[in-house]
Design a protein around this motif. Sequence first.
Motif, short mmCIF file in Angstrom:
data_model
loop_
_atom_site.label_atom_id
_atom_site.label_comp_id
_atom_site.label_asym_id
_atom_site.label_seq_id
_atom_site.Cartn_x
_atom_site.Cartn_y
_atom_site.Cartn_z
N MET A 1 -25.08 62.21 -41.24
CA MET A 1 -24.10 61.29 -41.78
C MET A 1 -24.10 60.04 -40.90
N THR A 2 -24.02 58.91 -41.55
CA THR A 2 -23.94 57.65 -40.82
C THR A 2 -22.51 57.14 -40.80
N PRO A 3 -22.19 56.31 -39.81
CA PRO A 3 -20.83 55.75 -39.76
C PRO A 3 -20.48 54.96 -41.02
N ASP A 4 -21.46 54.38 -41.69
CA ASP A 4 -21.19 53.63 -42.92
C ASP A 4 -20.77 54.54 -44.07
N ALA A 5 -21.13 55.82 -44.02
CA ALA A 5 -20.82 56.75 -45.09
C ALA A 5 -19.45 57.40 -44.94
N TYR A 6 -18.78 57.17 -43.84
CA TYR A 6 -17.48 57.79 -43.58
C TYR A 6 -16.46 56.71 -43.22
N HIS A 7 -15.27 56.86 -43.76
CA HIS A 7 -14.16 55.97 -43.41
C HIS A 7 -12.94 56.86 -43.16
N PRO A 8 -12.28 56.70 -42.01
CA PRO A 8 -11.12 57.53 -41.72
C PRO A 8 -10.04 57.40 -42.79
N SER A 9 -9.33 58.48 -43.01
CA SER A 9 -8.20 58.48 -43.93
C SER A 9 -7.06 57.65 -43.33
N PRO A 10 -6.03 57.34 -44.13
CA PRO A 10 -4.88 56.58 -43.59
C PRO A 10 -4.23 57.33 -42.42
N LEU A 11 -3.52 56.59 -41.59
CA LEU A 11 -2.85 57.20 -40.44
C LEU A 11 -1.95 58.35 -40.89
N ALA A 12 -1.91 59.38 -40.05
CA ALA A 12 -1.08 60.54 -40.33
C ALA A 12 0.36 60.27 -39.93
N GLN A 13 1.24 61.13 -40.39
CA GLN A 13 2.63 61.09 -39.95
C GLN A 13 2.64 61.68 -38.54
N VAL A 14 3.08 60.89 -37.56
CA VAL A 14 3.05 61.33 -36.17
C VAL A 14 4.35 61.01 -35.46
N GLU A 15 4.61 61.77 -34.42
CA GLU A 15 5.73 61.54 -33.52
C GLU A 15 5.27 61.89 -32.12
N CYS A 16 6.00 61.41 -31.13
CA CYS A 16 5.75 61.76 -29.74
C CYS A 16 7.07 62.22 -29.15
N ALA A 17 7.07 63.39 -28.53
CA ALA A 17 8.29 63.93 -27.95
C ALA A 17 8.07 64.25 -26.48
N ALA A 18 9.02 63.89 -25.65
CA ALA A 18 8.97 64.23 -24.23
C ALA A 18 9.62 65.59 -24.03
N THR A 19 8.95 66.44 -23.24
CA THR A 19 9.49 67.75 -22.90
C THR A 19 9.32 67.95 -21.41
N GLU A 20 10.41 67.80 -20.65
CA GLU A 20 10.40 67.88 -19.19
C GLU A 20 9.37 66.89 -18.65
N ASP A 21 8.29 67.37 -18.03
CA ASP A 21 7.28 66.48 -17.45
C ASP A 21 6.02 66.40 -18.31
N ARG A 22 6.13 66.79 -19.58
CA ARG A 22 4.97 66.80 -20.47
C ARG A 22 5.31 66.05 -21.75
N TRP A 23 4.28 65.79 -22.57
CA TRP A 23 4.42 65.02 -23.80
C TRP A 23 3.80 65.81 -24.94
N THR A 24 4.45 65.76 -26.10
CA THR A 24 3.94 66.49 -27.26
C THR A 24 3.68 65.53 -28.41
N LEU A 25 2.45 65.56 -28.89
CA LEU A 25 2.08 64.88 -30.12
C LEU A 25 2.47 65.80 -31.27
N VAL A 26 3.20 65.28 -32.24
CA VAL A 26 3.50 66.02 -33.48
C VAL A 26 2.74 65.30 -34.58
N PHE A 27 1.76 65.97 -35.14
CA PHE A 27 0.82 65.38 -36.09
C PHE A 27 0.91 66.18 -37.39
N THR A 28 1.35 65.55 -38.47
CA THR A 28 1.56 66.25 -39.74
C THR A 28 0.62 65.71 -40.80
N ARG A 29 0.04 66.64 -41.53
CA ARG A 29 -0.91 66.26 -42.57
C ARG A 29 -0.75 67.17 -43.78
#
Length: 192
Positions: free
Chosen positions: A1-29
């Motif tokens: 597959m070539t880069p010309d044959a693929y195009h990323p889908s629209p941005l996903a629904q995402v959030e970022c949450a802090a938990t103590e000293d770490r970070w959580t990506l919430v990625f929904t599709r």
Amino acid sequence: MTPDAYHPSPLAQVECAATEDRWTLVFTRELRHPTEKVWAALTEPEQLAAWAPYTADRNLSEAGDATITMIDDEKPQDMTAQVVRAEPPTLLEYTLGTDLLRWDLAATDTGSRLTLRHTVQDRDWIPKVAAGWHLCLDVAEKLLDGHPIPPIRGAAAVDFGWSELNDQYAQKFGIPNTGLPEHVEDADEPTC
């Protein structure tokens, strides 16, 4: 597959949450497939190898130790993993190095809703991880559709829109774009 044959889908629904000293990506599709079919793609080693930056030494449908082999670089790297929770076909949670990944699946009228919670130590990784999972889940969706494309992972992901996605997710999160990881091969966080 070539880069010309693929195009990323629209941005996903995402959030970022802090938990103590770490970070959580919430990625929904939203996916057009039933939870059982998506569950198999998340847990079966052969299917993981077809879309993810890693594969596993066993089916991840049961709690316990596992070895995850990162295959997003020229030299595969084994990592110790622990499946903490496995409730087929709705919840899968496991460690990957210092990261924690939790995959929640919910049935919808049109298929299923996949929510990934990926917890990392460094906030700067959140847009990078979002961009990587974005590409990986595009590939997973093609696999689930029965029209597989080769995995997009590692350094090659840059040719398929990773940098642009990283920039867009960084803007969405309000996190400075620090670009490519300097030492991807040494990082615990997967890049697709």
